[in-house]
Design a protein around this motif. Structure first.
Motif, PDB file in Angstrom:
ATOM      1  N   ARG A 173      24.015 -21.245  34.756  1.00  0.00           N
ATOM      2  CA  ARG A 173      24.083 -21.226  33.292  1.00  0.00           C
ATOM      3  C   ARG A 173      23.733 -19.851  32.735  1.00  0.00           C
ATOM      4  O   ARG A 173      24.399 -19.331  31.849  1.00  0.00           O
ATOM      5  CB  ARG A 173      23.105 -22.247  32.733  1.00  0.00           C
ATOM      6  N   GLU A 174      22.680 -19.278  33.280  1.00  0.00           N
ATOM      7  CA  GLU A 174      22.233 -17.961  32.822  1.00  0.00           C
ATOM      8  C   GLU A 174      23.327 -16.912  33.052  1.00  0.00           C
ATOM      9  O   GLU A 174      23.602 -16.069  32.199  1.00  0.00           O
ATOM     10  CB  GLU A 174      20.960 -17.578  33.595  1.00  0.00           C
ATOM     11  N   LYS A 175      23.985 -17.002  34.225  1.00  0.00           N
ATOM     12  CA  LYS A 175      25.053 -16.038  34.530  1.00  0.00           C
ATOM     13  C   LYS A 175      26.248 -16.210  33.594  1.00  0.00           C
ATOM     14  O   LYS A 175      26.870 -15.239  33.168  1.00  0.00           O
ATOM     15  CB  LYS A 175      25.506 -16.192  35.990  1.00  0.00           C
ATOM     16  N   VAL A 219      37.943 -19.055  35.886  1.00  0.00           N
ATOM     17  CA  VAL A 219      36.634 -18.991  36.553  1.00  0.00           C
ATOM     18  C   VAL A 219      35.561 -19.675  35.712  1.00  0.00           C
ATOM     19  O   VAL A 219      34.806 -20.529  36.202  1.00  0.00           O
ATOM     20  CB  VAL A 219      36.235 -17.526  36.852  1.00  0.00           C
ATOM     21  N   MET A 220      35.509 -19.325  34.422  1.00  0.00           N
ATOM     22  CA  MET A 220      34.466 -19.888  33.542  1.00  0.00           C
ATOM     23  C   MET A 220      34.629 -21.409  33.416  1.00  0.00           C
ATOM     24  O   MET A 220      33.640 -22.146  33.501  1.00  0.00           O
ATOM     25  CB  MET A 220      34.532 -19.250  32.150  1.00  0.00           C
ATOM     26  N   ALA A 234      22.870 -27.096  27.443  1.00  0.00           N
ATOM     27  CA  ALA A 234      24.282 -26.886  27.811  1.00  0.00           C
ATOM     28  C   ALA A 234      24.775 -25.526  27.367  1.00  0.00           C
ATOM     29  O   ALA A 234      24.450 -25.052  26.306  1.00  0.00           O
ATOM     30  CB  ALA A 234      25.137 -27.983  27.195  1.00  0.00           C
ATOM     31  N   SER A 235      25.589 -24.921  28.232  1.00  0.00           N
ATOM     32  CA  SER A 235      26.114 -23.584  27.907  1.00  0.00           C
ATOM     33  C   SER A 235      27.134 -23.691  26.802  1.00  0.00           C
ATOM     34  O   SER A 235      27.802 -24.708  26.655  1.00  0.00           O
ATOM     35  CB  SER A 235      26.735 -22.938  29.139  1.00  0.00           C
ATOM     36  N   PRO A 236      27.303 -22.624  25.963  1.00  0.00           N
ATOM     37  CA  PRO A 236      28.191 -22.683  24.813  1.00  0.00           C
ATOM     38  C   PRO A 236      29.639 -22.762  25.244  1.00  0.00           C
ATOM     39  O   PRO A 236      30.009 -22.268  26.268  1.00  0.00           O
ATOM     40  CB  PRO A 236      27.915 -21.349  24.096  1.00  0.00           C
TER      41      PRO A 236
END
Length: 579
Positions: free
Chosen positions: A533-535, A550-551, A577-579
């Motif tokens: 998530r951070e990456k 990829v994303m 959760a990631s945006p």
């Protein structure tokens, strides 16, 4: 009256902020080109004063307003009658908010030399001074100024030639109409050709991209649309007439290129703000595609807020290029190592008279003769072939734009010969692609070793692409101590770090992540999710160039792994959760 509606109340502040947000979106396209347009006039009691700022809700600090006022008028020594165009650059006030995302998107694909400024504004001036008996001083004096973060010198001066004469006839309604038209323009996107309508004219421009081949072909008219009126094609948005700027210092071009490359303190004393600003900007562009990473002021006055900072005698002169017109500066800058004193261009037969290099000790009086006052000894020899070619061009009455193209090509090849060995060595510091694996942090870029780099020059130095002889190693050694090397190195290191991040995300995407999680504890799986998530957040923030899909693939992997975890963990992880 409702106490929650008064000034200073939460509701009142919310309404004000909402109004500002609406205004920002209202002028979003305009602000992608310009910060504002200003009208500066001469007031008998106040001196130079801002008469009008448009859009009206643009917030300029008092310091910014003062800078614009003083920099928008030629000083009294210039004697500019009629219409005069020039440029200036000034520091923006601390704490000013900008559209970070818009700047990042544009700067990501723009050449480094054309990126949007983050700490300075440019001012593009059209100044009119004509006799007027109805005014106490006997002269009408007024400037129209476009303030922008973009270094589009040619575009904005061309725009001024269209709108300023009309503005001086029709005043504020004309400026309002022009700003509304600019607010309809498409935003500048590197690589795109745009049609920009204003006052019944369509300016057709191409926004350069960092992917363009350096020194590529000039822009050609696009014939996709049947536009009326027929667009006026601007072959460049930023380039100057280099030959005109350098005509009296052609034989010293090698020295001036080295001084600019090395970020040496340099003052250009010129007879007018036009000559001052064009010469400074031409010097800065002479090291393109390398970015000039020091400060530069195309037109600088004693009223400038940095005047004391730049003229103090208690420390060495800073790495800055200043353009000035006031003879007072000759005394002020006597301790500076390099001063270019320009006069009106004089002809010696068919040729512009070339200024001479003189000792700094001769720089004493206000009527100091034109010359380059310096003790600097160049590292490289002069290119006599170039000088002969240009002088022959003058005798044959070769058009100035052709002479400029020859000059620009020479300077580009010279800078590339200097920078290519650095680029080649920098690329060798990058870890091998096969060393990037999904289960380890990406390997580090090797540190830059000046001695190791210099040892490569015997077999891979500038002599491979340049015929110029001289002390290239001495030039590199001095360059390593300059802000231009520091800026170049930081930029390249950041690009390489982002490339490693992209490669790492792509190998993670190709790995069997689900298979890896099967025999792992919950703690290890949660750790993987948090790191991924951070990456992804970092990749989105930096707008990393990644392979398609990829994303999305990594997002769906995170979702599917979370759904396989116990309900309580799902709730905890679901909130981040990631945006």
């Amino acid at each position: 009256m409702d106490p929650f509606d008064g000034p200073g109340s939460p509701r009142h502040e919310e309404q004000e902020e909402a109004g500002r947000a609406e205004s920002r979106s209202r002028w979003a396209r305009f602000s992608s080109w310009l910060e504002c347009a200003c009208v500066v006039t001469f007031d008998l009691e106040l001196g130079q004063a801002i008469e009008l700022v448009y859009p009206q809700d643009v917030k300029l600090t008092e310091k910014e307003k003062t800078s614009i006022c003083y920099l928008s008028f030629p000083d009294s020594y210039s004697g500019c009658l009629g219409d005069t165009q020039f440029s200036f650059r000034f520091r923006q006030s601390v704490g000013r908010r900008t559209s970070r995302l818009r700047d990042d998107l544009y700067n990501r694909d723009a050449p480094v030399t054309l990126q949007r400024e983050t700490a300075h504004f440019f001012g593009y001036v059209y100044f009119r001074q004509v006799k007027d008996v109805s005014v106490k001083r006997g002269y009408f004096q007024k400037s129209l100024v476009l303030v922008s973060r973009l270094p589009y010198t040619h575009l904005f001066h061309s725009l001024m030639q269209t709108i300023a004469p009309e503005f001086f006839e029709k005043h504020e309604p004309c400026l309002e109409a022009v700003c509304n038209e600019i607010d309809q323009w498409p935003t500048p996107v590197p690589g795109q050709t745009l049609n920009l309508p204003v006052m019944g004219v369509i300016l057709q421009v191409r926004i350069p991209s960092k992917f363009d081949k350096p020194g590529g072909s000039p822009v050609r008219q696009t014939a996709k649309e049947n536009l009326l009126p027929v667009p006026t094609l601007l072959p460049t948005i930023h380039e100057l007439d280099l030959f005109k700027c350098f005509q009296s210092i052609l034989i010293h071009l090698q020295m001036l290129w080295e001084l600019t490359l090395l970020g040496e303190p340099l003052v250009v004393m010129a007879p007018s703000p036009t000559v001052s600003s064009e010469t400074v900007l031409a010097l800065i562009s002479s090291i393109s595609p390398l970015k000039f990473c020091c400060d530069f002021r195309p037109y600088f006055t004693i009223h400038d807020s940095e005047f004391r900072e730049y003229t103090t005698r208690t420390q060495a002169p800073p790495s800055v290029v200043l353009g000035v017109t006031n003879p007072f500066f000759i005394k002020t800058f006597q301790s500076w190592p390099h001063i270019v004193r320009l006069g009106e261009v004089k002809m010696a037969g068919d040729l512009p008279k070339q200024v001479k290099v003189k000792k700094l000790s001769k720089l004493k009086t206000l009527d100091t003769k034109p010359g380059i006052y310096t003790a600097y000894k160049t590292f490289l020899h002069k290119d006599k072939i170039l000088i002969k070619r240009l002088l022959k061009g003058i005798q044959r009455k070769r058009p100035s734009e052709v002479q400029s193209a020859i000059l620009r090509r020479h300077l580009l090849e010279l800078t590339q010969s200097f920078i290519i060995p650095l680029e080649r060595y920098m690329a060798s510091l990058m870890p091998l692609q096969r060393s990037v694996t999904p289960w380890k942090t990406p390997p580090q870029i090797r540190p830059f070793s000046q001695d190791e780099f210099l040892s490569t020059l015997d077999h891979a130095g500038p002599q491979l692409t340049s015929l110029l002889r001289g002390d290239w190693i001495g030039l590199y050694r001095k360059f390593f101590r300059s802000p231009n090397f520091d800026g170049w190195y930081r930029h390249r290191h950041r690009e390489m770090t982002q490339k490693l991040e992209s490669l790492h995300l792509e190998v993670i995407c190709d790995a069997d992540l689900l298979g890896w999680t099967k025999d792992k504890s919950e703690v290890e799986v949660v750790d993987l999710i948090l790191k991924l998530r951070e990456k992804l957040i970092k990749a989105r923030r930096q707008q990393l160039q990644l392979r398609d899909g990829v994303m999305d693939k990594l997002d769906s992997f995170i979702s599917s792994i979370i759904s396989s975890l116990p309900a309580d963990l799902q709730i905890v992880l679901g909130t981040g959760a990631s945006p």
